[in-house]
Design a protein around this motif. Structure first.
Motif, mmCIF file in Angstrom:
data_model
loop_
_atom_site.group_PDB
_atom_site.id
_atom_site.type_symbol
_atom_site.label_atom_id
_atom_site.label_comp_id
_atom_site.label_asym_id
_atom_site.label_seq_id
_atom_site.Cartn_x
_atom_site.Cartn_y
_atom_site.Cartn_z
ATOM 1 N N LYS A 1 50.050 -19.920 32.474
ATOM 2 C CA LYS A 1 49.887 -19.091 31.282
ATOM 3 C C LYS A 1 49.324 -17.733 31.669
ATOM 4 N N ALA A 2 49.763 -16.715 30.923
ATOM 5 C CA ALA A 2 49.205 -15.364 31.031
ATOM 6 C C ALA A 2 48.407 -15.103 29.762
ATOM 7 N N MET A 3 47.202 -14.619 29.935
ATOM 8 C CA MET A 3 46.349 -14.466 28.752
ATOM 9 C C MET A 3 45.490 -13.215 28.845
ATOM 10 N N LEU A 4 44.743 -12.962 27.780
ATOM 11 C CA LEU A 4 43.829 -11.836 27.687
ATOM 12 C C LEU A 4 42.409 -12.294 28.021
ATOM 13 N N PRO A 5 41.491 -11.368 28.298
ATOM 14 C CA PRO A 5 40.128 -11.765 28.640
ATOM 15 C C PRO A 5 39.459 -12.676 27.611
ATOM 16 N N GLY A 6 39.677 -12.416 26.326
ATOM 17 C CA GLY A 6 39.089 -13.273 25.295
ATOM 18 C C GLY A 6 39.696 -14.666 25.274
ATOM 19 N N ASP A 7 40.996 -14.742 25.573
ATOM 20 C CA ASP A 7 41.661 -16.046 25.664
ATOM 21 C C ASP A 7 41.059 -16.862 26.814
ATOM 22 N N TYR A 8 40.726 -16.163 27.896
ATOM 23 C CA TYR A 8 40.133 -16.842 29.055
ATOM 24 C C TYR A 8 38.782 -17.448 28.690
ATOM 25 N N LEU A 9 37.927 -16.671 28.011
ATOM 26 C CA LEU A 9 36.608 -17.207 27.659
ATOM 27 C C LEU A 9 36.749 -18.398 26.713
#
Length: 498
Positions: free
Chosen positions: A159-167
């Motif tokens: 998956k590719a995600m944004l910094p908030g998705d990671y947290l």
């Protein structure tokens, strides 16, 4: 009886902040940020900027531990968690949810050629009509760079995600994202109201690489057993809100409705306005994303204007023109000369290329100085006026897109601490300015309160938002303000003709 709290995280490029908000009163019980000095950004090559996502997680844990200790709060006291984050970053994980490489963050420019080529190949009508932006240097373009330059790693991406998705993933073990998040990555099709498949196809990405979509305000996931043990939280605590830092800043200032503006003026300046219809600037001088309350049924768009040369000019003037004064003294000093600084005009764009000028780099320039008439105070005032005028110049673009600007919400910080700056902005724009005491992490916490159903709507969530002041347009002197602004625009137009 123990208190009930809402927890907000704000993942910035300089630090991660955590805020614990009393759910009943809306008051911040405690906040903390780590590291105390700015977090490192790795630049392997010129124009690159990367950070290790694990660093964000470590700093989130440290910030949380600090505020829990100072309040005596326990995991079971937290009703919900909200997340704000630096926009446009790229985080890649494999099937075991392990990070594959450092995050390519918002200020990394290596993907510009990929976005520019996509814009040329797909055409302006297709990109602007469906994405409301050029693919530019946004998240999908960053992923295209990885695909071409790190093919073996690209093949291992789950998956590719944004910094908030990671947290959120670290908190819950679940990978998902929001429509607002997809739009900031240029992966949302506003015309088709779905993931922008034509962009994925153009770059050769499978739709499987995109996380599942959850509503911005909802029970998006829940704290896992592993995260609960690591953080001292309660397993099952809902993660109930997520947004990029600029939409979240607007939320923090209770900006939800068409015509309302959220503004900040630190080193660079941002004007973020809500538009009630799908539209875009044909010259891409501003960016348009899904706002926090956008749905496939209700159009609420955030139009983002960024000016690089704002507070950095004011700081330069302070350092080089009036180093003997404090900032409040400098503001008072500027007010000793009349509106328009007796003909001195400053073009403030001295901090690199400006998107509002179609990515031209024109540098800062001072015009109209008479050695027999002008002194330091004229320079100080003209600098603050020039910054205001750059805001108003961008706001005119927003108005041409259909935005009726009548109210500006701002945090009482940075340039908004200057009465001269505020009075000039209100008088030139014709909008009322409301100043508030708030920040991104506290806003994210209250967003979680909406998402978990603790608050019925945003008005209830932000009922406790503390208003510190209201500035209305100076109608008696508005003609003088507009005369100075028009002179500034004439000088800028001549500069751009060169």
């Amino acid at each position: 009886m123990s208190r009930r709290y809402l927890l907000g995280f704000d993942v910035g490029s300089s630090s991660v902040k955590a805020s614990l908000v009393d759910a009943e009163t809306g008051i911040v019980a405690a906040d903390a940020h780590y590291p105390e000095k700015e977090a490192p950004i790795t630049a392997v090559k010129a124009g690159w900027a990367e950070q290790d996502p694990e660093m964000w997680w470590t700093n989130a844990k440290r910030s949380l531990k600090d505020i829990m200790a100072r309040t005596g709060a326990k995991g079971e006291d937290i009703a919900a968690i909200g997340i704000s984050y630096q926009m446009h970053g790229l985080v890649l994980v494999d099937k075991d949810l392990k990070v594959l490489r450092p995050s390519i963050i918002w200020c990394d420019s290596r993907a510009v050629p990929y976005g520019e080529k996509a814009f040329k190949d797909l055409g302006a009508d297709k990109c602007l009509g469906h994405l409301l932006n050029s693919p530019g240097n946004f998240t999908l373009a960053k992923l295209a760079w990885v695909k071409e330059n790190e093919p073996e790693l690209f093949g291992r991406i789950y998956k590719a995600m944004l910094p908030g998705d990671y947290l959120a993933m670290k908190l819950s073990g679940k990978v998902n994202t929001t429509i607002s998040g997809l739009s900031e990555g240029i992966a949302w099709d506003f015309k088709e109201k779905k993931t922008a498949k034509f962009m994925l196809d153009y770059f050769g990405f499978s739709e499987d690489i995109v996380p599942d979509i959850v509503p911005t305000f909802s029970i998006q996931s829940a704290v896992s057993a592993a995260a609960a043990a690591e953080l001292g939280l309660k397993e099952g605590t809902p993660v109930a809100y997520r947004a990029g830092d600029q939409p979240n800043n607007a939320l923090s200032l209770n900006v939800f409705n068409p015509g309302e503006i959220a503004s900040t003026a630190g080193t660079s300046g941002v004007v973020y306005g809500v538009l009630g219809e799908v539209n875009y600037d044909p010259k891409s001088r501003v960016n348009t994303f899904a706002h926090v309350n956008y749905t496939t049924d209700v159009d609420r768009l955030g139009v983002l204007l960024c000016i690089n040369g704002t507070g950095i000019l004011n700081a330069w003037v302070h350092r080089n023109i009036v180093p003997d004064m404090s900032y409040p003294e400098m503001n008072d000093f500027a007010a000793t000369v009349p509106i328009g600084a007796d003909g001195v005009t400053i073009i403030p764009f001295g901090n690199g290329a400006e998107r509002v000028l179609e990515n031209r780099e024109v540098n800062c320039a001072i015009h109209g100085v008479n050695f027999n008439k002008h002194n330091r105070a004229h320079i100080v005032r003209a600098a603050q006026e020039g910054i205001v005028f750059s805001f108003c110049y961008g706001m005119e673009i927003m108005e041409k897109m259909g935005m009726d600007i009548h109210k500006i919400h701002a945090g009482h910080a940075n340039m908004f601490l200057s009465p001269l700056f505020c009075n000039t902005l209100a008088s030139v724009s014709g909008a009322t300015i409301e100043l508030y005491d708030t920040d991104g992490a506290a806003g994210a916490a209250k967003g979680a309160g909406i998402g978990c159903g603790l608050y019925k709507d945003h008005d209830e969530a932000f009922a406790s938002l503390k208003q510190l002041g209201v500035i209305t347009p100076d109608e008696a002197n508005r003609e003088q303000y507009l005369e100075a602004y028009n002179r500034w625009k004439d000088i800028l137009a001549k500069t751009l003709e060169k």
